[in-house]
Design an enzyme around this catalytic site. Structure first.
Site, PDB file in Angstrom:
ATOM      1  N   LYS A 160      52.381  49.235  45.819  1.00 30.96           N
ATOM      2  CA  LYS A 160      51.075  49.101  46.483  1.00 30.96           C
ATOM      3  C   LYS A 160      50.808  47.654  46.905  1.00 30.96           C
ATOM      4  O   LYS A 160      50.350  47.400  48.009  1.00 30.96           O
ATOM      5  CB  LYS A 160      49.934  49.568  45.562  1.00 30.96           C
ATOM      6  CG  LYS A 160      49.996  51.031  45.176  1.00 30.96           C
ATOM      7  CD  LYS A 160      48.735  51.493  44.476  1.00 30.96           C
ATOM      8  CE  LYS A 160      48.455  50.767  43.173  1.00 30.96           C
ATOM      9  NZ  LYS A 160      49.489  50.951  42.146  1.00 30.96           N
ATOM     10  N   ARG A 178      40.321  54.326  40.200  1.00 31.36           N
ATOM     11  CA  ARG A 178      41.388  54.648  39.247  1.00 31.36           C
ATOM     12  C   ARG A 178      41.056  55.915  38.457  1.00 31.36           C
ATOM     13  O   ARG A 178      41.856  56.372  37.670  1.00 31.36           O
ATOM     14  CB  ARG A 178      41.445  53.513  38.267  1.00 31.36           C
ATOM     15  CG  ARG A 178      42.568  52.585  37.927  1.00 31.36           C
ATOM     16  CD  ARG A 178      43.834  52.517  38.529  1.00 31.36           C
ATOM     17  NE  ARG A 178      44.753  51.703  37.773  1.00 31.36           N
ATOM     18  CZ  ARG A 178      45.197  50.517  38.148  1.00 31.36           C
ATOM     19  NH1 ARG A 178      44.765  49.959  39.256  1.00 31.36           N
ATOM     20  NH2 ARG A 178      46.085  49.883  37.414  1.00 31.36           N
ATOM     21  N   ARG A 182      60.380  43.294  36.985  1.00 35.08           N
ATOM     22  CA  ARG A 182      59.476  42.569  37.881  1.00 35.08           C
ATOM     23  C   ARG A 182      59.110  41.200  37.311  1.00 35.08           C
ATOM     24  O   ARG A 182      58.891  41.051  36.116  1.00 35.08           O
ATOM     25  CB  ARG A 182      58.204  43.403  38.074  1.00 35.08           C
ATOM     26  CG  ARG A 182      57.249  42.812  39.074  1.00 35.08           C
ATOM     27  CD  ARG A 182      56.330  43.863  39.626  1.00 35.08           C
ATOM     28  NE  ARG A 182      55.186  44.107  38.756  1.00 35.08           N
ATOM     29  CZ  ARG A 182      54.159  44.880  39.112  1.00 35.08           C
ATOM     30  NH1 ARG A 182      54.162  45.484  40.282  1.00 35.08           N
ATOM     31  NH2 ARG A 182      53.154  45.069  38.290  1.00 35.08           N
ATOM     32  N   ARG A 195      54.686  39.771  33.478  1.00 37.71           N
ATOM     33  CA  ARG A 195      53.344  40.156  33.033  1.00 37.71           C
ATOM     34  C   ARG A 195      53.454  40.890  31.699  1.00 37.71           C
ATOM     35  O   ARG A 195      54.373  41.682  31.504  1.00 37.71           O
ATOM     36  CB  ARG A 195      52.701  41.098  34.070  1.00 37.71           C
ATOM     37  CG  ARG A 195      52.119  40.367  35.243  1.00 37.71           C
ATOM     38  CD  ARG A 195      51.724  41.284  36.373  1.00 37.71           C
ATOM     39  NE  ARG A 195      51.051  42.528  35.989  1.00 37.71           N
ATOM     40  CZ  ARG A 195      50.590  43.424  36.871  1.00 37.71           C
ATOM     41  NH1 ARG A 195      50.722  43.199  38.170  1.00 37.71           N
ATOM     42  NH2 ARG A 195      50.004  44.529  36.480  1.00 37.71           N
ATOM     43  N   ARG A 239      50.902  52.742  30.763  1.00 40.09           N
ATOM     44  CA  ARG A 239      50.225  52.692  32.068  1.00 40.09           C
ATOM     45  C   ARG A 239      50.539  53.936  32.895  1.00 40.09           C
ATOM     46  O   ARG A 239      49.672  54.458  33.595  1.00 40.09           O
ATOM     47  CB  ARG A 239      50.643  51.428  32.834  1.00 40.09           C
ATOM     48  CG  ARG A 239      50.076  50.161  32.203  1.00 40.09           C
ATOM     49  CD  ARG A 239      50.772  48.919  32.722  1.00 40.09           C
ATOM     50  NE  ARG A 239      50.523  48.649  34.118  1.00 40.09           N
ATOM     51  CZ  ARG A 239      51.315  47.886  34.884  1.00 40.09           C
ATOM     52  NH1 ARG A 239      52.411  47.351  34.384  1.00 40.09           N
ATOM     53  NH2 ARG A 239      51.001  47.660  36.128  1.00 40.09           N
TER      54      ARG A 239
END
Ligand code: AMP
Length: 216
Positions: free
Chosen positions: A13, A88, A127, A160, A171
């Site tokens: 996204k 969300r 990531r 992160r 998540r």
């Protein structure tokens, strides 16, 4: 144009939002980025949000809704915006609908990016994010030229907290439970445009552009 980007963490996204922002000239509003900024500055909002974010849980609705309500009132949002990471859950979607009605506005498209769960885990666990400019890399698929440094600004790259494997799984479970029902919500309103999010970023971008140009 007023758009919502839907998709699980790791669907791309953020990457696609940057393309769309440039193409349409509407601001990209990412609740995740706004919240991370608040955490970094240790504002009251950031302190309230931090514990939820490190666990991979949703930050309470009232915190996020207030943040978005303030943001979309700003001048640069008059002609449109691109929401990434909001809504969300159903409560947030209903609040957004009421907010837009009060601005005499409505959504044009809700673009949902679909990617298989194993691929999401591969993408997220590799990531790396730039601490200074937020640019994203992947240790295998998109490594920086210089180890642990951002190609764009030279900033330090970090992982992160919520990109660690156990938090990623949490998540994804939150996405299935809380966010996936929004597909039906927007399908009923005739707004949902579903996109295959596998393949290169450029391939996904073309699919999104086809939807926005009305050729799909
Ligand atoms: P993201 O960068 O969109 O993956 O968001 C990172 C984290 O910020 C999420 O795991 C949540 O803890 C929090 N967050 C972002 N957007 C929202 C939202 N709309 N509602 C609740 N929590 C959110």
């Amino acid at each position: 144009m007023r758009l919502v980007l839907l998709g699980p963490p790791g669907a791309g996204k953020g990457t696609q939002a940057k393309f769309i922002e440039e193409r349409l000239g509407v601001p990209h509003i990412s609740t995740g980025d706004l919240l991370r900024g608040a955490v970094q500055r240790q504002t009251a909002l950031g302190q309230a949000a931090e514990q939820y974010m490190t666990r991979g849980e949703l930050v309470p609705n009232d915190v996020v809704v207030e943040m978005i309500a303030e943001r979309i009132k700003e001048r640069d949002c008059l002609e449109g915006f691109l929401l990434d990471g909001f809504p969300r859950n159903l409560t947030q979607a209903e609040v957004l609908e009421r907010m837009l009605v009060s601005h005499r506005a409505q959504l044009d498209h809700v673009v949902s990016i679909r990617v298989h769960p194993e691929e999401l885990i591969r993408r997220l666990s590799g990531r790396r994010t730039c601490r200074s400019c937020g640019a994203m890399y992947h240790v295998v698929f998109n490594p920086p030229k210089q180890n642990e440094r951002c190609d764009r600004c030279g900033g330090e790259l970090f992982q992160r907290d919520d990109d660690r494997e156990d938090t990623i799984r949490a998540r994804l479970a939150v996405y299935d439970r809380e966010t996936a029902p929004l597909h039906d919500y927007y399908q009923h309103r005739g707004l949902l445009r579903s996109i295959d999010g596998e393949g290169t970023a450029e391939a996904v971008r073309s699919r999104i552009l086809a939807v926005l140009d009305g050729t799909q």
